[in-house]
Scaffold this active site. Sequence first.
Site, PDB file in Angstrom:
ATOM      1  N   ASN A  21     -12.326  -1.435  -0.942  1.00  0.00           N
ATOM      2  CA  ASN A  21     -11.548  -1.982   0.173  1.00  0.00           C
ATOM      3  C   ASN A  21     -12.263  -1.623   1.468  1.00  0.00           C
ATOM      4  OD1 ASN A  21      -8.916  -2.845   1.618  1.00  0.00           O
ATOM      5  ND2 ASN A  21      -9.297  -0.794   2.409  1.00  0.00           N
ATOM      6  N   GLU A  22     -12.493  -2.613   2.285  1.00  0.00           N
ATOM      7  CA  GLU A  22     -13.112  -2.380   3.599  1.00  0.00           C
ATOM      8  C   GLU A  22     -14.238  -1.350   3.469  1.00  0.00           C
ATOM      9  OE1 GLU A  22     -10.272  -1.806   6.793  1.00  0.00           O
ATOM     10  OE2 GLU A  22      -9.390  -3.771   6.434  1.00  0.00           O
ATOM     11  N   GLU A  36      -5.889  -9.293   3.492  1.00  0.00           N
ATOM     12  CA  GLU A  36      -5.089  -8.586   4.514  1.00  0.00           C
ATOM     13  C   GLU A  36      -5.040  -9.471   5.744  1.00  0.00           C
ATOM     14  OE1 GLU A  36      -5.876  -4.445   5.315  1.00  0.00           O
ATOM     15  OE2 GLU A  36      -6.324  -4.053   3.195  1.00  0.00           O
ATOM     16  N   GLU A  43       0.842  -1.193   0.000  1.00  0.00           N
ATOM     17  CA  GLU A  43       0.000   0.000   0.000  1.00  0.00           C
ATOM     18  C   GLU A  43       0.884   1.252   0.000  1.00  0.00           C
ATOM     19  OE1 GLU A  43      -2.802   0.027   3.244  1.00  0.00           O
ATOM     20  OE2 GLU A  43      -3.857   1.767   2.441  1.00  0.00           O
ATOM     21  N   GLN A 103       2.243  -6.109   5.465  1.00  0.00           N
ATOM     22  CA  GLN A 103       2.441  -5.744   4.074  1.00  0.00           C
ATOM     23  C   GLN A 103       3.872  -6.096   3.676  1.00  0.00           C
ATOM     24  OE1 GLN A 103       1.130  -1.786   3.055  1.00  0.00           O
ATOM     25  NE2 GLN A 103      -0.801  -2.021   4.139  1.00  0.00           N
TER      26      GLN A 103
END
Length: 525
Positions: free
Chosen positions: A202-203, A330, A56, A379
């Site tokens: 995303n989310e 994730e 990210e 990540q």
Amino acid sequence: MRQVYSGLAALLVLALSVFTTHAADAPRVVKSASLTLDASKPGVVIDRHIFGQFAEHLGHGVYEGVWVGAESAIPNTRGIRNDVVAALKAIKVPVVRWPGGCFADEYHWRNGIGPADKRRAGLNPNWGGVVEPNTFGTHEFMDFVEQIGAEAYLSANVGTGTPQEAAEWLEYMTSEHTALAQDRAANGHPAPYKVAFWGIGNESWGCGGAMSADYYLNQLKIYSRFSRNYLSGQKMQQIAVGPDGGKTEYTETIMKAWRDKVWSWNIDGLSLHSYTVNGWPPAKKATGFGEDEYASFIKETVGMDDLIKTHAAIMDKYDPAKKIALVVDEWGSWLAPAPGSKPGFLMQQNSQRDAILTALNFNIFARHADRVRMTNIAQMVNVLQAMILTDKERMLLTPTYHVFKMYVPFQDAQLIPVSIDAGTYTFADIHLPRVDAIAARDKAGKLWLALTNVDPNAAVDITIKLSGAVAGIALGETLTAPRIDAVNTFAAPDTVATKPAKARIVNDQMTLKLTPQSVTVLGLQ
Ligand code: AHR
């Protein structure tokens, strides 16, 4: 009285020192265990995408971690660090998810194309409020995944973007003859790019806009309908936002809608996000922790199994043929920010505990490989549970990296059933299976076995019985550490490193000693 206190204090110091030295200096306990591997019953293929990465625009994850710019003194290829590329090639990264995360829902792709000096800088409000220079954009990301040999998983902006913006991004990347294709060519890439995975938001239940499941579903249908991949002969998989940990509203709503859907939209995967945090906000130390925090982290990690079962059961109800993958895009440990680092940059050290956590998650994902067909650890570099840490020109490999490397043979291998009897690792009221293991047969026919000794206080003499397989020797590597909180630093980059492991096989049986808090992977030949 004072003497009693000082006596008690001395005892306490002694107890603490035994505790904080962990298994390294404590007298070793040896437990015995047995494992049976039945190679005559091969199961599901462990999709290589299970070993995927997430990068990210966050802290030093992309800028400095991957991108240094072509003018940098740090050796690079078109601005991308050569050392990081080489390290990632060695773990055969199958896929990288980009550009977020929460960042994705505020990312406008047009800001990240064209001549570098014309790119418009923006802000990164989610992660430290820093300036986002947009020097790393679509072309740079595609160059990066090509350099490491991975596939691209892009997340479309549903939060602040539009279906048109998302559709045009795909057209820009994948079309051959349109005006956007000409723009791409003018920006240096005449050939269309391959977009293997396309995330729609995303989310969306959180940083992506706090949408109800029904509201998101309506967005999903529109984005899915107009997300066209123009590269002929190449299937692009669309991933919908799915559950936040154990919450089932998104899973139910989207899977039910998918079962009853009309022709105009479709998905191939449903995303699940679940971090090992041990309480929110993340505040647990990355190193210098005690066995209590080790045990509770491992317990939480093992909870991934129940989480997957919960969502898989709902998915089975609407999709018994398992067409839709559960994509854990994730996962990993989320700890307190490293002392002295910027809190919004989510920098944390990475210990042998992270290595154990990684192996246990891999084993869980592999056992659910019929439904879990992609995961992306959070990540890749310098952020959360990273593979790699960088400091200017220096780079180090974390314990987590080593586990990813050791598990490479499991990519696209066929799961082989194992049964284990190894007793229980107990700390206070936490009880966990002492040893966890998976086995698999790779495409060349070779058998592989991964064994994790969760117990930080006991070595394990394990007897492995092979059924349906003939082998004479097992060779591989063990990752162990002097302490469960041991980390690699720039001053001591090999504190946690692999060592060769070997076991002879006599009459279909092999014995092996698993050191405390270790991960071992062996190939049988
Ligand atoms: O990985 C860090 C953040 O965690 C991501 O941006 C977001 O999707 C999640 O909440």
